[in-house]
Design an enzyme around this catalytic site. Structure first.
Site, mmCIF file in Angstrom:
data_model
loop_
_atom_site.group_PDB
_atom_site.id
_atom_site.type_symbol
_atom_site.label_atom_id
_atom_site.label_comp_id
_atom_site.label_asym_id
_atom_site.label_seq_id
_atom_site.Cartn_x
_atom_site.Cartn_y
_atom_site.Cartn_z
ATOM 1 C CE LYS A 134 29.756 37.677 36.609
ATOM 2 N NZ LYS A 134 30.264 38.865 37.301
ATOM 3 N NE ARG A 135 36.875 33.289 40.790
ATOM 4 C CZ ARG A 135 36.327 33.135 41.997
ATOM 5 N NH1 ARG A 135 36.078 31.924 42.465
ATOM 6 N NH2 ARG A 135 36.010 34.196 42.721
ATOM 7 C CB THR A 140 35.937 45.127 38.108
ATOM 8 O OG1 THR A 140 36.527 43.850 37.839
ATOM 9 C CG2 THR A 140 36.423 45.643 39.445
ATOM 10 C CE LYS A 169 32.976 34.997 40.645
ATOM 11 N NZ LYS A 169 32.892 36.447 40.906
ATOM 12 C CG HIS A 203 40.033 41.475 46.654
ATOM 13 N ND1 HIS A 203 39.564 42.421 45.775
ATOM 14 C CD2 HIS A 203 41.335 41.798 46.898
ATOM 15 C CE1 HIS A 203 40.545 43.276 45.481
ATOM 16 N NE2 HIS A 203 41.606 42.924 46.154
#
Length: 822
Positions: free
Chosen positions: A561-562, A669, A567, A370
């Protein structure tokens, strides 16, 4: 022309499921299983009673599914994951069984609102982000497409921490999700297995002095106890099992110590054992945290494998057929220790020789990677690993010898390539490479998007791919449309049913027919009304929790998100500062009202991620209080982001931020969930954004920034971020404001080091992508100002997201990896 709905959503599949029968059973459950009369029952009591009534109906299907698997000798899939971010289960189960409307009516007749008690159900704190949520989607899809499956994980008592924001800083608190018990689960005390740590290994020899087998004598033993939760597929087609392990001491109290007056010490072993299943991802910045993490990974891996082998032997009688009847899937690198553990069980317990055990192991295991981040592949110091798992260290050395012999026979690898293939990292401290271990011990290794899979071949697993060129394959991630459309967005579901009929409920690809209505002004108006209602719901939540008033007619721009530097929440915040400056400097321009939402948790030991959360809150405080902005820009950081919050935020989003540095996000996702709910995406060509762009069309997504190969080229050829920043007046001004304390007057140097990192190295290309990102945001503004165009694009996104269903993904796994029929 629209098509009428054929039924409610969906029809109950079970007998005696009318509202009158259900209300009667709820009262009985309240009295005999909760021990309360309706006149004194609390909302939690009603929640428990309602779940018990539906759970009883699930059990019949559960038993039937299990019996059918045994009778037909079907091959089972075993999914090992350190995370299962399952969220609330009540609405999920009610909906999948077709009982949602009947239960709502039954409760209403008793004076209880289903939505009120559903909101009391805690989110199971069993995951952090995309990895765990993917596992939950996969479990639901495996039941939906009728694949016999057991999911295996840890029953964390506190799990991922509950996040609060105090003066803008993240504060981690225990997530006590089990305070009121868990009415969904069944304790299976009879399914308990011993788990050992430490000790030594003895060699057993024959009378002729030949080595027969090894026996591990652990110094420490604890028990893994099973707790089962039923996982219901769509329309109740199959009910599978999520088995979570809780830990307990074999001797819960040391009576000698207790009787001697050492009342605290008497519980030492119990506390040590229970710590294994207490917290998800203990901080690994110190040795104790690393040791606990490795203990957790081995704990759930061995308990799961012992359970799998016991079930297999009870039905088939020999371990030699394991690969024919069981597909064991490793969800990321965390369960990689299962590879030497299965070898140990086969050789030391069941008497299989090394070569046959290795053949069975490789044929049984498959591994999903992942991440391309080397630190996330995990490696453990050899001394730590050997102290905790001495027999496994021996087996890993033996596996490594086998693999390196294959390398030598291939005669096409340099010494450096051999060192990279080795399961033991020799540079500096010797470490066990768990990613390499999972790779060599599996017959299939898959990435989770087309881009990610190709990058696996070129980067982290390039040498192993050269050695085993047929093992890597792609399985692009997906999401379950039941939770991420039908349940979380009933307004859009209702509109789709009224417009194109019910077929999409069973096959999400049928949403493609909504494409025909993107040019229909009346349909766009109804679509916009649904979006408006979802935005009002989110606005009400923000007002209640944070006291911030929002205008639902503004663009809702969401990044949840995290929190991680790759990110690039920082890029989003810096652009917000630049936009803030522009709005103040040019009040005469026709600015688009925008609300920027942030949500996500930072790992407790991740300094920069926690600092980014503080920055988001500091910038929000200044912008939201500045009257010169005239409400055109607001920022909101919503604490404690979880599945339930996502189910409210995603249907309300107009713009989805998927802005990771190209080449670093495996899939994503959240991007799929946003688009399925009618948000447009602004993003880089990273992860599954690449495939989303292909599906929704270039005109219906906003792409910016460097491509993967361009990121690599800059990193390898002397990238000078300072020159880039100096050449961009908007970026330079925004960074200067942050670095000099404009948003942190109480501590002017708070962000100086964070911003200096952008000038010095900018590994995640925030500066490099800023101008492109800012330009894309202004393109977003232009489209937003033409509402007909905006909503047409949003409708196209919904209509073209069918391929990203987890049902499709699971069917591909079943056919191409697990070899099970679907």
């Amino acid at each position: 022309m629209t098509r009428a709905m054929t039924s409610e959503l969906p029809q109950p599949i079970l007998e005696n499921s009318d509202p009158e029968t259900l209300s009667s059973e709820i009262l009985k459950a309240l009295k005999y299983r909760v021990g309360k009369d309706a006149t004194v029952a609390t909302p939690h009591d009603w929640l428990t009673a309602s779940i018990k009534v539906v759970r009883d109906r699930i059990i019949d299907h559960w038993v039937e599914s299990t019996k059918e698997t045994y009778d037909l000798k079907e091959k089972r899939v075993y999914y090992l994951s350190l995370e299962f971010l399952i969220g609330r289960l009540m609405r999920d189960a009610f909906s999948n069984l077709g009982l949602l409307d009947s239960m709502r009516q039954a409760l209403e007749s008793l004076g209880v609102e289903l939505d009120v008690i559903a909101g009391l159900e805690p989110d199971a704190a069993l995951g952090n982000g995309g990895l765990g949520r993917l596992a939950a989607c996969f479990m639901e899809s495996m039941a939906t497409v009728d694949i016999p499956t057991h999911g295996y994980g840890i029953r964390y008592a506190n799990g991922m921490f509950r996040q609060e924001i105090s003066d803008g800083w993240q504060v981690e608190l225990p997530e006590n999700w089990l305070d009121h018990g868990n009415p969904w689960e069944f304790e299976r005390r009879e399914r308990s297995f011993e788990v050992g740590f430490g000790g030594h290994v003895e060699s057993m020899t024959s009378g002729q002095g030949q080595l027969e087998r090894h026996v591990w004598k652990p110094l420490e033993r604890i028990l893994a106890v099973a707790y089962d939760t039923p996982v219901v597929g769509w329309r109740g087609k199959r009910v599978n099992t999520l088995r979570l392990w809780s830990s307990m001491a074999i001797d819960p109290i040391l009576l000698d110590a207790f009787n001697a007056g050492d009342h605290i010490g008497a519980l030492r072993e119990s506390n040590k054992a229970e710590s294994l299943a207490r917290v998800l991802y203990p901080a690994d910045s110190h040795q104790a945290g690393q040791e606990l993490r490795l203990r957790q990974e081995y704990f759930f891996s061995t308990a799961s494998l012992q359970d799998i082998l016991q079930r297999h032997l009870s039905q088939f009688g020999t371990v030699e057929t394991l690969a024919d009847q069981a597909a064991i899937h490793l969800n990321d690198t965390h369960p990689a220790v299962a590879v030497p553990e299965l070898m140990r069980l086969l050789m030391d317990v069941h008497g299989v020789d090394f070569d046959q055990a290795w053949d069975i192991t490789k044929k049984t295991f498959a591994y999903t990677n992942h991440t391309l981040l080397p630190e996330a592949l995990e490696s453990w110091p050899v001394p730590l690993f050997e102290r905790l798992l001495p027999r496994h260290m021996q087996i890993i050395y033996a596996i490594n010898a086998q693999v390196l012999q294959e390398v030598r026979l291939a005669k096409k690898f340099t010494d450096e390539q051999v060192r990279r293939i080795s399961l033991i990292q020799e540079d500096g401290d010797r470490r066990v490479r768990m990613g390499n271990l999972a790779f060599v011990g599996s017959h299939s290794i898959n990435g989770v998007s087309a881009l990610h899979t190709e990058l696996m071949k070129e980067t982290i697993f390039a040498d192993l791919h050269k050695l085993y060129p047929d093992r890597i394959n792609n399985k692009t991630n997906g999401i379950t449309p039941r939770r991420w459309l039908i349940q979380c967005n009933p307004g859009l579901t209702r509109l789709a049913r009224e417009t194109i009929g019910d077929k999409f409920l069973d096959d999400v690809n049928e949403l493609k027919h909504l494409d025909d209505f993107a040019g229909d002004a009346s349909f766009r108006e109804r679509f916009a009304a649904v979006k408006r209602g979802n935005k009002e719901r989110l606005s009400n939540l923000v007002a209640a929790r944070l006291g911030i008033k929002l205008d639902p007619s503004a663009m809702f721009d969401i990044q949840i998100k995290r929190i991680h530097e790759y990110k690039r929440q920082l890029l989003n915040i810096v652009e917000a500062v630049a936009l803030y400056d522009q709005i103040r400097s040019h009040p005469e321009r026709d600015w688009v009202p925008r609300v920027k939402f942030f949500g996500g948790k930072a790992a407790p030991s991740y300094h920069n991620a926690k600092l980014i959360i503080k920055l988001a809150n500091d910038v929000a405080k200044v912008i939201n209080r500045d009257p010169s902005v005239r409400g055109l820009l607001k920022m909101v950081f919503i604490p404690n982001y979880n599945v339930s919050l996502a189910e409210i935020m995603m249907p309300a989003a107009d713009l989805s931020e998927q802005i990771s540095t190209a080449g670093m996000e495996a899939s994503g996702t959240g991007n799929m969930k946003f688009a399925l709910n009618g948000a447009l995406t602004i993003g880089t060509l990273d992860g599954a954004n690449v495939e989303m762009k292909e599906c929704v069309g270039d005109d219906n997504i906003f792409i910016f920034g460097l491509k993967t190969e361009e990121v690599a080229e800059r990193r390898n050829n002397g990238y000078d971020p300072k020159a880039v920043i100096d050449a961009s007046p908007e970026l330079s001004q925004a960074l200067s404001a942050i670095a000099t304390g404009v948003f942190s007057p109480d501590d002017p140097t708070r962000y100086a080091e964070l911003i200096d990192g952008l000038y010095q190295h900018d590994w995640f290309m925030v500066a490099a992508d800023f101008d492109s990102y800012a330009a894309a945001q202004r393109d977003v503004d232009k489209v937003w100002q033409d509402s007909a165009d905006w909503y047409a694009k949003a409708i196209h996104n919904v209509a073209r997201m069918g391929w990203f269903s987890s049902d499709r993904t699971i069917r591909q796994y079943a056919k191409e990896i697990w070899n099970v029929p679907v």
